[in-house]
Design an enzyme around this catalytic site. Structure first.
Site, mmCIF file in Angstrom:
data_model
loop_
_atom_site.group_PDB
_atom_site.id
_atom_site.type_symbol
_atom_site.label_atom_id
_atom_site.label_comp_id
_atom_site.label_asym_id
_atom_site.label_seq_id
_atom_site.Cartn_x
_atom_site.Cartn_y
_atom_site.Cartn_z
ATOM 1 N N LYS A 3 0.826 -1.222 0.000
ATOM 2 C CA LYS A 3 0.000 0.000 0.000
ATOM 3 C C LYS A 3 0.859 1.271 0.000
ATOM 4 C CE LYS A 3 -4.033 -2.132 2.194
ATOM 5 N NZ LYS A 3 -5.059 -1.962 3.244
ATOM 6 N N TYR A 43 -11.997 -1.878 -3.995
ATOM 7 C CA TYR A 43 -12.597 -2.014 -2.665
ATOM 8 C C TYR A 43 -14.120 -1.879 -2.705
ATOM 9 C CZ TYR A 43 -8.211 -2.248 -0.002
ATOM 10 O OH TYR A 43 -7.017 -2.660 0.562
ATOM 11 N N ASN A 106 -2.090 0.450 6.589
ATOM 12 C CA ASN A 106 -1.603 -0.813 7.168
ATOM 13 C C ASN A 106 -0.715 -1.630 6.219
ATOM 14 O OD1 ASN A 106 -3.591 -1.732 5.516
ATOM 15 N ND2 ASN A 106 -4.783 -2.783 7.071
ATOM 16 N N HIS A 109 -1.973 -5.438 1.495
ATOM 17 C CA HIS A 109 -3.258 -6.127 1.325
ATOM 18 C C HIS A 109 -2.997 -7.557 0.879
ATOM 19 C CE1 HIS A 109 -7.263 -7.119 -0.195
ATOM 20 N NE2 HIS A 109 -6.640 -7.601 -1.250
ATOM 21 N N GLU A 120 -9.009 -10.321 -7.898
ATOM 22 C CA GLU A 120 -8.080 -9.216 -7.675
ATOM 23 C C GLU A 120 -6.879 -9.292 -8.614
ATOM 24 O OE1 GLU A 120 -7.485 -9.331 -3.398
ATOM 25 O OE2 GLU A 120 -9.516 -8.574 -3.050
HETATM 26 P P1 GDP Z 1 -7.916 -6.695 5.405
HETATM 27 O O1 GDP Z 1 -8.514 -7.824 4.616
HETATM 28 O O2 GDP Z 1 -7.097 -7.178 6.583
HETATM 29 O O3 GDP Z 1 -7.166 -5.707 4.562
HETATM 30 O O4 GDP Z 1 -9.146 -5.908 6.078
HETATM 31 P P2 GDP Z 1 -10.606 -5.505 5.541
HETATM 32 O O5 GDP Z 1 -10.921 -6.232 4.257
HETATM 33 O O6 GDP Z 1 -11.541 -5.651 6.686
HETATM 34 O O7 GDP Z 1 -10.488 -3.957 5.245
HETATM 35 C C1 GDP Z 1 -9.908 -3.488 4.055
HETATM 36 C C2 GDP Z 1 -9.025 -2.301 4.347
HETATM 37 O O8 GDP Z 1 -9.844 -1.213 4.774
HETATM 38 C C3 GDP Z 1 -8.046 -2.496 5.502
HETATM 39 O O9 GDP Z 1 -6.853 -3.141 5.114
HETATM 40 C C4 GDP Z 1 -7.782 -1.069 5.942
HETATM 41 O O10 GDP Z 1 -6.807 -0.453 5.093
HETATM 42 C C5 GDP Z 1 -9.120 -0.401 5.707
HETATM 43 N N1 GDP Z 1 -9.871 -0.329 6.947
HETATM 44 C C6 GDP Z 1 -10.451 -1.341 7.642
HETATM 45 N N2 GDP Z 1 -11.048 -0.902 8.753
HETATM 46 C C7 GDP Z 1 -10.868 0.460 8.754
HETATM 47 C C8 GDP Z 1 -11.266 1.506 9.630
HETATM 48 O O11 GDP Z 1 -11.915 1.292 10.654
HETATM 49 N N3 GDP Z 1 -10.893 2.782 9.266
HETATM 50 C C9 GDP Z 1 -10.179 3.050 8.130
HETATM 51 N N4 GDP Z 1 -9.847 4.340 7.828
HETATM 52 N N5 GDP Z 1 -9.782 2.087 7.286
HETATM 53 C C10 GDP Z 1 -10.115 0.811 7.599
#
Ligand code: GDP
Length: 131
Positions: A3, A43, A106, A109, A120
């Site tokens: 990222k 996303y 973070n 991905h 993807e």
């Molecule tokens: P992943 O599969 O571990 O990447 O997590 P998810 O699919 O649940 O979320 C996708 C991405 O959305 C995450 O990697 C974060 O970059 C972002 N994200 C998730 N939760 C939050 C949040 O509460 N706030 C913000 N700003 N971004 C979030």
């Protein structure tokens, strides 16, 4: 996908080393600055989430590195390698623990299923680029 935060902080090389060291083979890799439309499409499943706008804005803030990886049990092993979504909860030694600062920025991905890995991968790479 590495990222924008990790690319901007010059963690790309170290993260690729970690990925190769964990036994993944790189099938395709590309450095690209996502448009709003590309980030929104990638996303799309999070479209209704309250953080969607912030997520798109972050994902378009700088270039990313997209890759297709190969390994037995790749999805599960990669999720273990990258650690929990929130780096505060990520295990010691994981990529997010080492290189991520917050739940939004973070570092990396990883696809959460074989089906999504296919979707993807196709989102970023044509068949010609992959083989
Ligand atoms: P992943 O599969 O571990 O990447 O997590 P998810 O699919 O649940 O979320 C996708 C991405 O959305 C995450 O990697 C974060 O970059 C972002 N994200 C998730 N939760 C939050 C949040 O509460 N706030 C913000 N700003 N971004 C979030």
């Amino acid at each position: 996908m590495i990222k924008p935060d990790a690319v901007a902080n010059q963690h790309t090389g170290k993260i690729i080393d970690d990925i190769l060291g964990a036994g993944f083979k790189i099938i395709a890799m590309k450095y690209v600055h996502l448009s709003d439309a590309m980030a929104e499409g990638f996303y799309a499943v999070h479209r209704e989430r309250p953080f969607f706008k912030d997520l798109v804005s972050f994902m378009t803030s700088g270039p990313i590195v997209a890759a297709i990886l190969e390994k037995d049990n790749a999805v599960e092993d990669f999720r273990k390698l990258i650690g929990a979504t929130n780096p505060a909860n990520a295990e010691e030694g994981t990529i997010r623990k080492k290189y991520a600062k917050s739940i939004d920025a973070n570092a990396i991905h990883g696809s959460d299923s074989n089906e999504n890995a296919e979707i993807e991968g196709n989102y970023f790479f044509s068949q010609f680029e992959r083989f």
